[in-house]
Scaffold this motif. Sequence first.
Motif, PDB file in Angstrom:
ATOM      1  N   GLU A  37       0.861  -1.257  -0.105  1.00 16.57           N
ATOM      2  CA  GLU A  37      -0.008  -0.142   0.173  1.00 16.57           C
ATOM      3  C   GLU A  37       0.942   1.226   0.249  1.00 16.57           C
ATOM      4  OE1 GLU A  37      -2.739  -0.161   3.167  1.00 16.57           O
ATOM      5  OE2 GLU A  37      -4.112  -1.673   2.226  1.00 16.57           O
ATOM      6  N   GLY A  38       1.799   1.286  -0.840  1.00 17.17           N
ATOM      7  CA  GLY A  38       2.766   2.513  -0.889  1.00 17.17           C
ATOM      8  C   GLY A  38       3.633   2.814   0.091  1.00 17.17           C
ATOM      9  N   ASP A  39       3.816   1.795   1.033  1.00 16.76           N
ATOM     10  CA  ASP A  39       4.932   1.927   2.054  1.00 16.76           C
ATOM     11  C   ASP A  39       6.064   0.415   1.845  1.00 16.76           C
ATOM     12  OD1 ASP A  39       3.867   4.164   3.248  1.00 16.76           O
ATOM     13  OD2 ASP A  39       2.790   3.056   4.819  1.00 16.76           O
ATOM     14  N   PHE A  40       7.099   0.957   1.977  1.00 22.44           N
ATOM     15  CA  PHE A  40       8.187  -0.184   2.215  1.00 22.44           C
ATOM     16  C   PHE A  40       8.696  -0.258   3.413  1.00 22.44           C
ATOM     17  CE2 PHE A  40      12.317  -1.849   1.425  1.00 22.44           C
ATOM     18  CZ  PHE A  40      12.094  -2.804   0.226  1.00 22.44           C
ATOM     19  N   SER A  41       8.646  -1.415   3.639  1.00 20.46           N
ATOM     20  CA  SER A  41       8.854  -2.190   5.211  1.00 20.46           C
ATOM     21  C   SER A  41      10.166  -2.755   5.203  1.00 20.46           C
ATOM     22  CB  SER A  41       7.592  -2.603   5.748  1.00 20.46           C
ATOM     23  OG  SER A  41       6.392  -1.632   5.879  1.00 20.46           O
ATOM     24  N   VAL A  42      10.701  -2.882   6.322  1.00 23.48           N
ATOM     25  CA  VAL A  42      11.627  -4.023   6.964  1.00 23.48           C
ATOM     26  C   VAL A  42      11.090  -4.478   8.177  1.00 23.48           C
ATOM     27  CG1 VAL A  42      14.094  -4.516   7.850  1.00 23.48           C
ATOM     28  CG2 VAL A  42      13.642  -2.508   5.983  1.00 23.48           C
ATOM     29  N   ILE A  43      10.741  -5.894   7.956  1.00 20.17           N
ATOM     30  CA  ILE A  43       9.899  -6.491   8.980  1.00 20.17           C
ATOM     31  C   ILE A  43      10.628  -7.439   9.570  1.00 20.17           C
ATOM     32  CG2 ILE A  43       8.045  -7.866   9.569  1.00 20.17           C
ATOM     33  CD1 ILE A  43       6.459  -6.395   7.271  1.00 20.17           C
ATOM     34  N   CYS A  44      10.753  -7.606  10.973  1.00 16.62           N
ATOM     35  CA  CYS A  44      11.726  -8.721  11.755  1.00 16.62           C
ATOM     36  C   CYS A  44      10.744  -9.114  12.920  1.00 16.62           C
ATOM     37  CB  CYS A  44      12.979  -8.088  12.175  1.00 16.62           C
ATOM     38  SG  CYS A  44      14.099  -8.878  13.101  1.00 16.62           S
ATOM     39  N   GLU A  45      10.893 -10.495  13.342  1.00 18.07           N
ATOM     40  CA  GLU A  45      10.160 -10.976  14.242  1.00 18.07           C
ATOM     41  C   GLU A  45       8.674 -10.505  14.253  1.00 18.07           C
ATOM     42  OE1 GLU A  45      12.576 -10.650  17.347  1.00 18.07           O
ATOM     43  OE2 GLU A  45      14.183 -11.937  16.653  1.00 18.07           O
ATOM     44  N   GLY A  46       7.875 -10.304  13.282  1.00 16.53           N
ATOM     45  CA  GLY A  46       6.548  -9.485  13.426  1.00 16.53           C
ATOM     46  C   GLY A  46       6.502  -8.128  13.737  1.00 16.53           C
ATOM     47  N   LYS A  47       7.245  -7.313  13.674  1.00 15.27           N
ATOM     48  CA  LYS A  47       7.086  -6.127  14.084  1.00 15.27           C
ATOM     49  C   LYS A  47       8.113  -5.298  12.854  1.00 15.27           C
ATOM     50  CE  LYS A  47      10.895  -5.332  17.411  1.00 15.27           C
ATOM     51  NZ  LYS A  47      11.374  -4.417  18.663  1.00 15.27           N
ATOM     52  N   ALA A  48       7.443  -4.045  12.749  1.00 19.82           N
ATOM     53  CA  ALA A  48       8.234  -3.239  11.521  1.00 19.82           C
ATOM     54  C   ALA A  48       9.394  -2.518  12.225  1.00 19.82           C
ATOM     55  CB  ALA A  48       7.323  -2.209  10.992  1.00 19.82           C
ATOM     56  N   LEU A  49      10.538  -2.533  11.548  1.00 18.94           N
ATOM     57  CA  LEU A  49      11.707  -1.980  12.280  1.00 18.94           C
ATOM     58  C   LEU A  49      12.008  -0.522  11.276  1.00 18.94           C
ATOM     59  CD1 LEU A  49      14.486  -4.879  12.379  1.00 18.94           C
ATOM     60  CD2 LEU A  49      12.890  -3.939  14.338  1.00 18.94           C
ATOM     61  N   PHE A  50      11.429  -0.592  10.154  1.00 19.90           N
ATOM     62  CA  PHE A  50      11.607   0.590   9.186  1.00 19.90           C
ATOM     63  C   PHE A  50      10.570   0.584   8.162  1.00 19.90           C
ATOM     64  CE2 PHE A  50      13.400   2.359   5.374  1.00 19.90           C
ATOM     65  CZ  PHE A  50      13.968   3.566   5.868  1.00 19.90           C
ATOM     66  N   VAL A  51       9.808   1.561   8.177  1.00 19.10           N
ATOM     67  CA  VAL A  51       8.730   1.994   7.311  1.00 19.10           C
ATOM     68  C   VAL A  51       8.957   3.349   6.672  1.00 19.10           C
ATOM     69  CG1 VAL A  51       6.147   2.044   6.973  1.00 19.10           C
ATOM     70  CG2 VAL A  51       7.315   0.618   8.677  1.00 19.10           C
ATOM     71  N   CYS A  52       8.888   3.424   5.358  1.00 19.35           N
ATOM     72  CA  CYS A  52       9.081   4.539   4.568  1.00 19.35           C
ATOM     73  C   CYS A  52       8.255   4.652   3.262  1.00 19.35           C
ATOM     74  CB  CYS A  52      10.500   4.679   4.026  1.00 19.35           C
ATOM     75  SG  CYS A  52      11.006   6.287   3.288  1.00 19.35           S
ATOM     76  N   LYS A  53       7.768   5.798   2.986  1.00 19.39           N
ATOM     77  CA  LYS A  53       7.029   5.835   1.720  1.00 19.39           C
ATOM     78  C   LYS A  53       7.854   5.483   0.582  1.00 19.39           C
ATOM     79  CE  LYS A  53       4.059   8.939   0.763  1.00 19.39           C
ATOM     80  NZ  LYS A  53       3.368  10.343   0.590  1.00 19.39           N
ATOM     81  N   ALA A  54       7.295   4.535  -0.350  1.00 20.07           N
ATOM     82  CA  ALA A  54       8.090   3.723  -1.522  1.00 20.07           C
ATOM     83  C   ALA A  54       8.605   5.075  -2.218  1.00 20.07           C
ATOM     84  CB  ALA A  54       7.043   2.840  -1.839  1.00 20.07           C
ATOM     85  N   ASP A  55       7.780   5.944  -2.701  1.00 25.38           N
ATOM     86  CA  ASP A  55       8.355   7.210  -3.561  1.00 25.38           C
ATOM     87  C   ASP A  55       9.120   7.885  -2.923  1.00 25.38           C
ATOM     88  OD1 ASP A  55       6.372   8.293  -1.865  1.00 25.38           O
ATOM     89  OD2 ASP A  55       5.405   9.126  -3.651  1.00 25.38           O
ATOM     90  N   GLU A  56       9.770   7.838  -1.797  1.00 29.50           N
ATOM     91  CA  GLU A  56      10.578   8.726  -1.077  1.00 29.50           C
ATOM     92  C   GLU A  56      11.866   8.038  -0.569  1.00 29.50           C
ATOM     93  OE1 GLU A  56       8.573  10.702   2.113  1.00 29.50           O
ATOM     94  OE2 GLU A  56       7.227  11.616   0.703  1.00 29.50           O
ATOM     95  N   LEU A  57      12.029   6.604  -0.852  1.00 31.52           N
ATOM     96  CA  LEU A  57      12.897   5.620  -0.352  1.00 31.52           C
ATOM     97  C   LEU A  57      14.029   5.641  -1.414  1.00 31.52           C
ATOM     98  CD1 LEU A  57      13.993   3.578   1.751  1.00 31.52           C
ATOM     99  CD2 LEU A  57      13.069   2.053   0.115  1.00 31.52           C
ATOM    100  N   HIS A  58      15.095   6.050  -0.777  1.00 32.74           N
ATOM    101  CA  HIS A  58      16.541   5.840  -1.701  1.00 32.74           C
ATOM    102  C   HIS A  58      16.987   4.476  -1.299  1.00 32.74           C
ATOM    103  CE1 HIS A  58      16.765  10.148  -2.986  1.00 32.74           C
ATOM    104  NE2 HIS A  58      16.230  10.318  -1.736  1.00 32.74           N
ATOM    105  N   ALA A  59      16.990   3.800  -2.398  1.00 37.17           N
ATOM    106  CA  ALA A  59      17.468   2.140  -2.163  1.00 37.17           C
ATOM    107  C   ALA A  59      18.224   1.813  -3.310  1.00 37.17           C
ATOM    108  CB  ALA A  59      16.167   1.248  -2.416  1.00 37.17           C
ATOM    109  N   TRP A  60      19.582   1.298  -2.796  1.00 39.40           N
ATOM    110  CA  TRP A  60      20.760   0.849  -3.810  1.00 39.40           C
ATOM    111  C   TRP A  60      21.209  -0.625  -3.161  1.00 39.40           C
ATOM    112  CZ3 TRP A  60      21.280   4.173  -7.326  1.00 39.40           C
ATOM    113  CH2 TRP A  60      20.809   5.537  -7.095  1.00 39.40           C
ATOM    114  N   GLU A  61      21.400  -1.618  -4.198  1.00 42.93           N
ATOM    115  CA  GLU A  61      21.996  -2.691  -3.962  1.00 42.93           C
ATOM    116  C   GLU A  61      23.267  -2.657  -3.800  1.00 42.93           C
ATOM    117  OE1 GLU A  61      19.518  -6.458  -5.150  1.00 42.93           O
ATOM    118  OE2 GLU A  61      19.862  -5.155  -7.011  1.00 42.93           O
ATOM    119  N   PHE A  62      24.075  -3.518  -2.975  1.00 43.00           N
ATOM    120  CA  PHE A  62      25.460  -3.692  -2.806  1.00 43.00           C
ATOM    121  C   PHE A  62      26.037  -4.161  -4.290  1.00 43.00           C
ATOM    122  CE2 PHE A  62      24.823  -5.226   1.957  1.00 43.00           C
ATOM    123  CZ  PHE A  62      24.351  -3.972   2.074  1.00 43.00           C
TER     124      PHE A  62
END
Length: 111
Positions: free
Chosen positions: A56-81
């Motif tokens: 739903e437009g949010d990008f999340s990092v989920i660990c052990e059933g809880k969200a550690l990091f949630v950001c709007k997908a169109d505002e996230l800067h993501a780069w692969e190693f």
Amino acid sequence: MFFKKKNKPPKNTDSPEFRLFMCQKLDGRSLKYILERGEDCVDTVIGKGGVLSLYEGDFSVICEGKALFVCKADELHAWEFMSLDGATLTGYDKVQQKERTILAYYTYYRD
């Protein structure tokens, strides 16, 4: 046709289209470790095991059933190693209400 072109990313890496492309590419990846890069450039482990999720437009990092990091997908800067065994995620986190940089290491798999 026998040979299909792979879905290529938009050329402008600052555009919302590129950001959404990266979120779609990373969606569903299972994680081995999740680290946070502090202001003093020291990386701290904040979770082990987890998943990257685009919902739903949010990008999340989920660990052990809880969200550690949630950001709007169109505002996230993501780069692969360069090694392609993880990604760097930078954006405004809705969980801690501040700008954060997260390093997510994938579990081993093959495309």
